[in-house]
Design a protein around this motif. Sequence first.
Motif, short mmCIF file in Angstrom:
data_model
loop_
_atom_site.label_atom_id
_atom_site.label_comp_id
_atom_site.label_asym_id
_atom_site.label_seq_id
_atom_site.Cartn_x
_atom_site.Cartn_y
_atom_site.Cartn_z
N GLY A 120 0.81 -1.21 0.00
CA GLY A 120 0.00 0.00 0.00
C GLY A 120 0.84 1.26 0.00
O GLY A 120 0.53 2.21 0.71
N SER A 121 1.92 1.27 -0.78
CA SER A 121 2.84 2.43 -0.83
C SER A 121 3.41 2.74 0.55
O SER A 121 3.56 3.90 0.93
N THR A 122 3.72 1.71 1.30
CA THR A 122 4.24 1.72 2.68
C THR A 122 3.18 2.05 3.71
O THR A 122 3.48 2.16 4.90
N HIS A 123 1.91 2.17 3.32
CA HIS A 123 0.88 2.56 4.28
C HIS A 123 0.55 1.45 5.27
O HIS A 123 0.05 1.74 6.37
N GLY A 124 0.79 0.19 4.91
CA GLY A 124 0.58 -0.87 5.89
C GLY A 124 1.48 -0.67 7.09
O GLY A 124 1.03 -0.67 8.24
N LEU A 125 2.75 -0.50 6.81
CA LEU A 125 3.73 -0.22 7.86
C LEU A 125 3.38 1.05 8.63
O LEU A 125 3.41 1.07 9.87
N ILE A 126 3.05 2.11 7.92
CA ILE A 126 2.78 3.39 8.57
C ILE A 126 1.54 3.30 9.46
O ILE A 126 1.53 3.83 10.58
N ARG A 127 0.52 2.61 8.99
CA ARG A 127 -0.70 2.48 9.81
C ARG A 127 -0.41 1.70 11.09
O ARG A 127 -0.90 2.05 12.17
N VAL A 128 0.41 0.66 10.98
CA VAL A 128 0.81 -0.08 12.18
C VAL A 128 1.58 0.84 13.13
O VAL A 128 1.36 0.83 14.35
N GLY A 129 2.47 1.67 12.58
CA GLY A 129 3.23 2.58 13.42
C GLY A 129 2.36 3.55 14.18
O GLY A 129 2.58 3.82 15.37
N HIS A 130 1.34 4.10 13.52
CA HIS A 130 0.42 5.01 14.21
C HIS A 130 -0.37 4.27 15.29
O HIS A 130 -0.60 4.82 16.38
N ALA A 131 -0.78 3.04 15.00
CA ALA A 131 -1.52 2.28 16.00
C ALA A 131 -0.66 1.97 17.22
O ALA A 131 -1.12 2.04 18.36
N VAL A 132 0.60 1.64 16.98
CA VAL A 132 1.52 1.37 18.09
C VAL A 132 1.66 2.62 18.96
O VAL A 132 1.64 2.54 20.20
N ARG A 133 1.78 3.77 18.34
CA ARG A 133 1.91 5.01 19.12
C ARG A 133 0.65 5.27 19.93
O ARG A 133 0.72 5.74 21.07
N ALA A 134 -0.51 4.98 19.35
CA ALA A 134 -1.76 5.18 20.08
C ALA A 134 -1.84 4.24 21.28
O ALA A 134 -2.23 4.64 22.38
N LEU A 135 -1.47 2.99 21.08
CA LEU A 135 -1.51 2.03 22.17
C LEU A 135 -0.50 2.37 23.25
O LEU A 135 -0.79 2.29 24.44
N GLN A 136 0.68 2.78 22.83
CA GLN A 136 1.70 3.17 23.80
C GLN A 136 1.29 4.41 24.57
O GLN A 136 1.69 4.61 25.72
N GLY A 137 0.46 5.25 23.94
CA GLY A 137 0.02 6.47 24.59
C GLY A 137 -1.18 6.29 25.49
O GLY A 137 -1.70 7.26 26.03
N GLY A 138 -1.66 5.05 25.64
CA GLY A 138 -2.74 4.79 26.57
C GLY A 138 -4.06 4.41 25.96
O GLY A 138 -5.01 4.11 26.68
N VAL A 139 -4.18 4.43 24.62
CA VAL A 139 -5.44 4.01 23.98
C VAL A 139 -5.34 2.50 23.75
O VAL A 139 -5.07 2.04 22.65
#
Length: 354
Positions: A120-139
């Motif tokens: 997905g033009s690297t969007h699979g990786l990027i979407r996982v990265g954003h989700a990881v940041r959200a989870l690490q931030g308490g969501v």
Amino acid sequence: MSGGELDDAYERLHRMGPEYEGDARGNNGLTNHGPMAAEVLARRGYGDRIGRWVDGYLPRLVELPAARRPISAANWTAALGDGSRVADWVDHFRRELAHRPWQQVLVEWWPRLLPGVVAGSTHGLIRVGHAVRALQGGVAGPAGLDEFGHGLAFWAARSRPVPGARRPAGRLEPDRALAGVPHLADQSGLIVQRLGRLAELPGWPAAQAALRAPAGPADVPGLLERLVDAATLRYLSRGHGSPVLLVHTATAPNAVLHTLPLLPAELWAPSLAAVWSASAAIVSAYEPARPLPRADLPAAPRGDDPVPTIVERATDHGDEHVMKFTDTAVEVYERTGDPDALAAARHIIDLTRR
């Protein structure tokens, strides 16, 4: 972070597929950036705007298709890279996350998905990265976990390797290595068509290998930081070549950088190698041969604290790529103090239509 607003956005967006406006078979579509943009808004303190932003974004999306048949430990390799199985992958990761901590799922699946980093033009990786940041931030509630699974599912369904990928084995720092990437003579067509030409591009393997190899795992975070920095600063004078696609030369390695602490040290160097090849591939396929003259480039916002100014401008603009790239550019500025990072963010605001 605005957990309630972000969870609400995730729940609304998870009814929709990860792509839209593709062909009759669902290929060559545009990426659904909704969850990633919502995470940036929440983390940057604009949670109260998430609902309205999602209201405006949802109409362009299409519903997630129905699952067809289960993916299991016995057949997952056959489903890798099959975009028609995206809903099957979503179901698979929901089952995985229902029985194991998400960190364990990440560690197991990261090396399996890493070879297909261009998904997905690297969007699979990027979407996982954003989700990881959200989870690490308490969501860390069901919606946050489900978003993590959706990101992995998209990456798996659209898995695509970089043609002729090579590991770093040279002496160049990221800025010089990026400058040495040869450009495709024919920069036409969709990304899949452009990337298909890389295997025949003279100098392509050598350009990838020219990046300095990390001395060990402890050297990887610094190299990733410098890759993100260099790609962000290059965008200032070259982003006009493809204002959307060239964003990912910076945001993809930034996603790896933020995920790295959760991965075993033995995965750090392979992660750098994979995302370096992906960033270099996008540079080759989309970057213009000549930069814009310095006199034609925007300047960074003025003032003692220009960060709130540029973040507010990006948020007011509302484009998903503008917000995501500005988020990365602000991190580069805070790390380096280089005002050109914020000027690059201003440049994408100027280049991108509302």
